[in-house]
Design a protein around this motif. Structure first.
Motif, PDB file in Angstrom:
ATOM      1  N   GLN A 291      -7.413  -2.236  12.644  1.00  0.00           N
ATOM      2  CA  GLN A 291      -8.029  -3.517  12.328  1.00  0.00           C
ATOM      3  C   GLN A 291      -7.120  -4.672  12.754  1.00  0.00           C
ATOM      4  N   GLY A 292      -7.741  -5.811  13.072  1.00  0.00           N
ATOM      5  CA  GLY A 292      -6.986  -7.017  13.381  1.00  0.00           C
ATOM      6  C   GLY A 292      -6.527  -7.072  14.820  1.00  0.00           C
TER       7      GLY A 292
ATOM      8  N   LEU B  85       0.835  -1.208   0.000  1.00  0.00           N
ATOM      9  CA  LEU B  85       0.000   0.000   0.000  1.00  0.00           C
ATOM     10  C   LEU B  85       0.869   1.257   0.000  1.00  0.00           C
ATOM     11  N   PHE B  86       1.934   1.193  -0.771  1.00  0.00           N
ATOM     12  CA  PHE B  86       2.906   2.287  -0.802  1.00  0.00           C
ATOM     13  C   PHE B  86       3.430   2.465  -2.221  1.00  0.00           C
TER      14      PHE B  86
ATOM     15  N   LEU C 256      -6.133   7.482   7.426  1.00  0.00           N
ATOM     16  CA  LEU C 256      -5.804   6.247   6.719  1.00  0.00           C
ATOM     17  C   LEU C 256      -4.710   6.389   5.676  1.00  0.00           C
ATOM     18  N   CYS C 257      -4.201   7.595   5.436  1.00  0.00           N
ATOM     19  CA  CYS C 257      -3.184   7.733   4.398  1.00  0.00           C
ATOM     20  C   CYS C 257      -2.331   8.975   4.579  1.00  0.00           C
TER      21      CYS C 257
ATOM     22  N   ASP D  40      -8.794  -2.837   2.416  1.00  0.00           N
ATOM     23  CA  ASP D  40      -9.609  -2.436   1.271  1.00  0.00           C
ATOM     24  C   ASP D  40      -8.775  -1.539   0.355  1.00  0.00           C
ATOM     25  N   ALA D  41      -8.351  -2.077  -0.791  1.00  0.00           N
ATOM     26  CA  ALA D  41      -7.517  -1.315  -1.726  1.00  0.00           C
ATOM     27  C   ALA D  41      -8.267  -0.112  -2.287  1.00  0.00           C
ATOM     28  N   ARG D  42      -9.560  -0.249  -2.482  1.00  0.00           N
ATOM     29  CA  ARG D  42     -10.332   0.869  -3.028  1.00  0.00           C
ATOM     30  C   ARG D  42     -10.404   2.026  -2.038  1.00  0.00           C
ATOM     31  N   ALA D  43     -10.525   1.709  -0.741  1.00  0.00           N
ATOM     32  CA  ALA D  43     -10.538   2.759   0.281  1.00  0.00           C
ATOM     33  C   ALA D  43      -9.177   3.448   0.338  1.00  0.00           C
TER      34      ALA D  43
END
Length: 397
Positions: A269-270, A69-70, A128-129, A97-100
């Motif tokens: 999460q997790g 995710l980078f 989240l980013c 979620d890749a779309r998020a």
């Protein structure tokens, strides 16, 4: 003026909503941005503007498609390095979620273009980013470290402080700084050296005692950093944490290359990667678990007391065994002397028997010691005749 009266049912529902834990409330979305201005401005329609548009159009998709995710990149549309646009895009490591992820990054870059205008260097931090672009090469990795700027103090001004927090009390401040320091230190070690190379992420949960809430934390580096570089980046945040921490139950320090966050509720999460003061399976922030957590904490204390006692007992037993072994060796050392004495005694008895046998068949007579003493006047000098080859010679009276 009439005063409205709430029915018992409505009042109960209102109290339930107000007392709901933070994880169940709709929290305001976090957003921080900086228009750095360190590399100057650009003009619309310039080569840099074209390169920047191309860069921020590609990065969200590249990052969301990556297992980490980078994504980072530079776009050069001409031979001039002054027109190069550098960019970085990172989604939080616990996202699935890749779309998020892509949506968060696309919105971050779009807001930067709107908020920072023609600044050549801009950064956006969201829950989240993280997104940054610049006309300077901030992506370069060196042996001395990485460029984590701009670093933002994101301590939650709306969060309550820990019970007992007193900023004017040195003891209180040292105690709570040590708590956050322990949490961050454990996450730093795991995130830099033990986590997956793809995400350089560590999540944690820490329980201290029933009087303090369970604390949850997350720390992350960009996945392109080597373990030592990630660790070095985290150390810089640790120093800032000691300067900025003000006893609040929630907060964060955001950086482009590394950052961390902690709260009094589970925001990621997790299950956590690191558990401090807890044992067993995944933990919960519910009050019911505090009893179990407190019991586990007591077990840790009991173990801490039992180990030294067991060590002392072990040393005592070892000492007794050593003394016993030395005594055995001493008996073994004396044994040959005793055996020799026994063997000499046996030989003397055999010789005496042989002598008595010879006496019975010869003219020699054997006398007892008492008889010899009486016959020689107790071996007096008057009866001494002289000395022979075997000693003094007495004439019996």
């Amino acid at each position: 003026m009439a005063v409205p009266v709430l029915s018992p049912c409505l009042l109960f529902l209102l109290l339930q909503l107000l007392s709901a834990p933070p994880s169940h409330r709709a929290a305001a979305e976090y957003a921080e941005y900086t228009c750095n201005g360190t590399t100057g401005n650009f003009t619309s329609g310039s080569a840099f503007a074209a390169n920047l548009d191309r860069l921020i159009a590609e990065l969200p998709g590249n990052a969301s498609a990556s297992p980490s995710l980078f994504a980072s990149a530079s776009v050069t549309g001409s031979a001039s390095n002054t027109d190069t646009a550098y960019g970085l895009a990172l989604c939080r490591g616990d996202m699935t979620d890749a779309r998020a992820c892509r949506a968060c990054l696309a919105d971050a870059f779009a807001q930067l273009r709107r908020l920072c205008g023609v600044d050549r260097d801009a950064t956006f931090y969201a829950d989240l980013c993280t997104a940054r672009y610049s006309g300077g090469d901030f992506l370069r990795l060196t042996a001395d470290g990485v460029d984590n700027s701009p670093v933002v103090n994101g301590m939650d001004a709306n969060a309550s402080t820990y019970p007992g927090w007193d900023p004017g009390n040195a003891t209180s401040r040292s105690f709570f700084l040590s708590l956050v320091g322990t949490l961050f230190g454990e996450m730093s070690m795991y995130g830099a050296y033990n986590s997956s190379r793809h995400r350089r992420l560590a999540t944690a949960v820490m329980f201290i005692n029933a009087g303090l809430p369970t604390v949850y934390g997350l720390a992350q580096c960009t996945p392109d950093l080597a373990p030592a570089q990630c660790w070095h980046c985290f150390q810089g945040l640790g120093e800032l944490n000691r300067q900025w921490y003000d006893g609040r139950e929630g907060g964060r320090i955001s950086g482009v290359r590394c950052g961390f966050r902690y709260e009094g509720y589970q925001f990621y999460q997790g299950t956590p990667d690191v558990r401090i003061g807890l044992h067993g399976g995944p933990s919960s922030s519910s009050p019911e678990d505090n009893g179990t957590d407190a019991s586990n904490h007591k077990k840790v204390v009991v173990i801490a007391l039992v180990v030294p006692i067991a060590l002392v007992c072990g040393l005592l037993v070892a000492g007794l065994l050593l003394v016993r072994a030395q005594r055995k060796r001493a008996r073994k050392t004396r044994l040959p002397t005793t055996q020799t004495h026994s063997r000499n005694s046996s030989k003397a008895e055999e010789a005496l028997k042989l002598w008595r046998i010879e006496e019975s068949s010869s003219e020699f007579t054997l006398y007892d010691f008492a008889e010899l003493a009486a016959a020689t006047g107790d071996f007096s000098d008057e009866n001494l005749l002289g000395k022979g080859g075997f000693g003094p010679v007495y004439k019996a009276s």
